[in-house]
Motif scaffolding. Sequence first.
Motif: not given
Lengths: 114, 113
Positions: B33, B90, B94, B100-105
């Motif tokens: 995303y 950002f 997923r 639907n947990e997302q992890f970000f840069g």
Amino acid sequence: TQLLEQSPQFLSIQEGENLTVYCNSSSVFSSLQWYRQEPGEGPVLLVTVVTGGEVKKLKRLTFQFGDARKDSSLHITAAQPGDTGLYLCAESTGGSGNTGKLIFGQGTTLQVKP
Amino acid sequence: DAGITQSPRHKVTETGTPVTLRCHQTENHRYMYWYRQDPGHGLRLIHYSYGVKDTDKGEVSDGYSVSRSKTEDFLLTLESATSSQTSVYFCAIRSGGSRNEQFFGPGTRLTVL
């Protein structure tokens, strides 16, 4: 259009005080996440809640999911300066062909003063 | 650590120039995303990808395009940057499962003059 409202937008408190942040939606969640973000960094996932009425605890943080799955709260007990940051809630509606898209609230900026 | 990097981390450019931001992941996640973050708006989804060459629009996609030619890279392009695209961008992945947990840069701060 789904809306996710967070309140308050800003909170400035003294160390040791308690606080609650609220997250309310116009529609039913499939799941809801809480993130914390520090300046210059990306959001970091704190917790995911999926069941109506669910309560999760993470040290001094308590997360609650409303019975109707349209609202959530984050309560911090005895806040510390290290809790300072931007807190974001995000909802997923799931459904068929689940794309994993999240809708984020506007965020709550928390400042905890020593 | 979800193994997400973004480049560049900071960029200043002029109105009308093209800009490409890169997101790279090391864990073979299917979904990626792109969000932008502006004061008072939280994070807003620009585009997302559900596989190589499979992308779709988010809520604020006007003025942006994306490409995903391999699993690990997701590119965001501003064809002709405008001052309203000054923001922090950002990338997220997923994790597997239905939550639907997302992890970000770490983000890219873009300034368009």
